[in-house]
Design an enzyme around this catalytic site. Structure first.
Site, PDB file in Angstrom:
ATOM      1  N   LYS A 190       0.559  -1.557   0.106  1.00 56.00           N
ATOM      2  CA  LYS A 190       0.354  -0.028  -0.180  1.00 56.00           C
ATOM      3  C   LYS A 190       0.760   1.275  -0.195  1.00 56.00           C
ATOM      4  CE  LYS A 190      -4.075  -1.966   2.257  1.00 56.00           C
ATOM      5  NZ  LYS A 190      -4.720  -1.343   3.458  1.00 56.00           N
ATOM      6  N   GLY A 370      10.517  -1.363  10.807  1.00 60.22           N
ATOM      7  CA  GLY A 370      10.036  -0.596  10.949  1.00 60.22           C
ATOM      8  C   GLY A 370      10.909   1.102  11.424  1.00 60.22           C
TER       9      GLY A 370
HETATM   10  P1  AMP Z   1       4.565  -3.823   3.146  1.00 58.63           P
HETATM   11  O1  AMP Z   1       4.331  -4.701   3.862  1.00 58.63           O
HETATM   12  O2  AMP Z   1       3.923  -3.400   2.257  1.00 58.63           O
HETATM   13  O3  AMP Z   1       6.043  -4.183   2.016  1.00 58.63           O
HETATM   14  O4  AMP Z   1       3.597  -5.554   1.534  1.00 58.63           O
HETATM   15  C1  AMP Z   1       4.733  -6.695   0.513  1.00 58.63           C
HETATM   16  C2  AMP Z   1       2.853  -7.501   0.412  1.00 58.63           C
HETATM   17  O5  AMP Z   1       2.879  -6.281  -0.728  1.00 58.63           O
HETATM   18  C3  AMP Z   1       3.085  -8.670   0.075  1.00 58.63           C
HETATM   19  O6  AMP Z   1       2.113  -9.544   0.810  1.00 58.63           O
HETATM   20  C4  AMP Z   1       2.881  -8.911  -1.333  1.00 58.63           C
HETATM   21  O7  AMP Z   1       2.410  -9.982  -1.683  1.00 58.63           O
HETATM   22  C5  AMP Z   1       2.216  -7.083  -1.539  1.00 58.63           C
HETATM   23  N1  AMP Z   1       1.842  -7.224  -2.375  1.00 58.63           N
HETATM   24  C6  AMP Z   1       2.610  -6.992  -4.354  1.00 58.63           C
HETATM   25  N2  AMP Z   1       2.204  -6.854  -4.368  1.00 58.63           N
HETATM   26  C7  AMP Z   1       1.128  -6.644  -5.082  1.00 58.63           C
HETATM   27  C8  AMP Z   1      -0.186  -6.628  -5.960  1.00 58.63           C
HETATM   28  N3  AMP Z   1       0.230  -6.625  -7.339  1.00 58.63           N
HETATM   29  N4  AMP Z   1      -1.046  -7.337  -5.212  1.00 58.63           N
HETATM   30  C9  AMP Z   1      -1.662  -7.409  -3.716  1.00 58.63           C
HETATM   31  N5  AMP Z   1      -0.301  -7.614  -3.452  1.00 58.63           N
HETATM   32  C10 AMP Z   1       0.626  -7.510  -3.285  1.00 58.63           C
END
Ligand code: AMP
Length: 389
Positions: A190, A370
């Protein structure tokens, strides 16, 4: 960055309070499932011991919220510590300084005290009374203004441990004083969790590649229909303003130019490579496409420094790990053969790069989640500020 290093600490005959990160993962049978954090603390413990100091180890574990909970006691660590250090390790609640008899003593979970997370001065004074010098070796806890990560410095001289030193030196090499051009690859789910990070990076970098679910928000903000992809439509203005700041600061933004669209969020779900205009209403973008990967490899070729946070797609689900794996492996090759400096950290990044079998070749993998993100956001970290000269 100038900070007080362990080599300048006067340790002989002293008692050193060392802040470590023993917040280790445990399996259902209670065993320690990953020793990385314990092993990361050993060089500092051994160096301080060799310099002739007694040691009190401080760490949090889990979130006991100020209560002494038996299941969150740190006593499970004693056999492992004794084996790795080759000597008896004492254990104390910290209530009575006379309990500190062994050469090395582990203090009970710092978060059993409400004062720890509140930066309570009287707790800081009490713990400071257990030693003569404070060594901060837990970068991963340095974004907290807690007694054991920062507050002790009000009462004791504070120095960075060797693990902290490695973190700070590599992070400075990547963002404070980098070889240019600098490229960041930022992915993940996100935008909302990474607004500050993106806003800070565009002012400092030459190139910023945005991937993962968060790229969908940027694509939607540019008018593309992203179907049922993960997307924060309410952040379209934020995405546009980050792109404007990037243009003002001469930071080139790289967004996907093609994508892998699937019909469901599952491993091996039916999928296809398509252009940005071709994503159907029943499809979701789960990875970057091959043309996008080519663009990323070109950017890596041009970069002298790479900072990586977050996966470029839903890397836990095959084959939607493809762009993350190919890009990470290429970066690792450039580190080995072309002197690229590549630093990574935060959240899922370490597991994504380990999955790509690229982690070992990166110049540096931060142990922090973090704290790494807050450092990328350009924030002052309390547990680092206390070490500055
Ligand atoms: P973060 O914790 O913000 O680094 O997000 C990591 C997560 O983002 C992982 O679990 C990925 O599966 C998810 N992710 C990455 N690309 C996508 C996408 N295109 N659609 C859904 N989830 C995603």
């Amino acid at each position: 960055m100038d900070f007080r290093r362990l080599e300048n600490a006067d340790l002989k005959g002293k008692t050193a309070l060392i802040r470590v990160d023993f917040n280790v993962p445990r399996a259902s049978d209670g065993s320690i499932s990953d020793h990385t954090r314990i092993d990361a603390a050993l060089p500092t413990i051994q160096a301080v011991r060799d310099a002739g100091a007694k040691i009190v180890l401080l760490s949090h574990f889990g979130r006991p919220k100020g209560e002494a909970k038996a299941e969150l006691s740190l006593d499970f660590l004693l056999p492992t510590l004794q084996e790795k250090l080759g000597e008896t390790v004492g254990f104390t609640t910290g209530a009575d300084p006379a309990d500190i008899k062994s050469n090395i003593t582990l203090l009970e979970n710092t978060r059993f005290h409400t004062g720890e997370t509140q930066g309570d001065q009287s707790l800081a004074k009490h713990w400071a009374g257990l030693g003569d010098i404070f060594i901060q070796d837990a970068f991963s806890a340095s974004h907290r203004n807690h007694v054991s990560s920062a507050g002790l410095a009000a009462f004791l001289p504070a120095y960075a441990g060797l693990s902290m030193e490695r973190e700070l030196d590599h992070l400075a090499q990547a963002l404070e004083n980098p070889n240019r051009p600098v490229l960041a690859v930022v992915g993940g789910a996100k935008v909302s969790t990474k607004i500050d990070l993106l806003s800070n990076l565009v002012t400092k970098l030459d190139m910023l590649a945005i991937g993962g679910g968060m790229a969908n928000t940027f694509l939607a903000a540019q008018g593309y229909d992203v179907g049922k992809s993960l997307c924060e439509h309410d952040l379209a203005d934020t995405a546009r303003s980050i792109m404007k700041s990037a243009a003002d600061a001469n930071c080139r933004i790289l967004l996907p130019i093609d994508v892998v669209a699937a019909t469901e969020f599952a491993a091996h779900a039916p999928h296809r490579v398509c252009g940005l205009e071709e994503v159907g209403p029943g499809e979701m973008i789960l990875d970057a496409g091959p043309e996008t990967v080519n663009g990323l490899l070109d950017a890596i070729d041009r970069a002298k420094t790479l900072i990586w946070n977050g996966p470029l797609g839903a890397f836990e689900l095959q084959p939607f790990d493809t762009s993350t794996v190919e890009t990470a492996q290429y970066a690792a090759k450039r580190v080995k053969n072309n002197g690229l400096i590549a630093v990574a950290g935060g959240g899922d990044t370490v597991s994504a790069l380990k999955h790509a079998r690229a982690a070992d070749d990166f110049t540096f993998m931060s142990t922090a989640g973090g704290a790494f993100l807050e450092w990328m956001e350009g924030k002052a970290l309390p547990g680092v500020e206390i070490l500055r000269t």
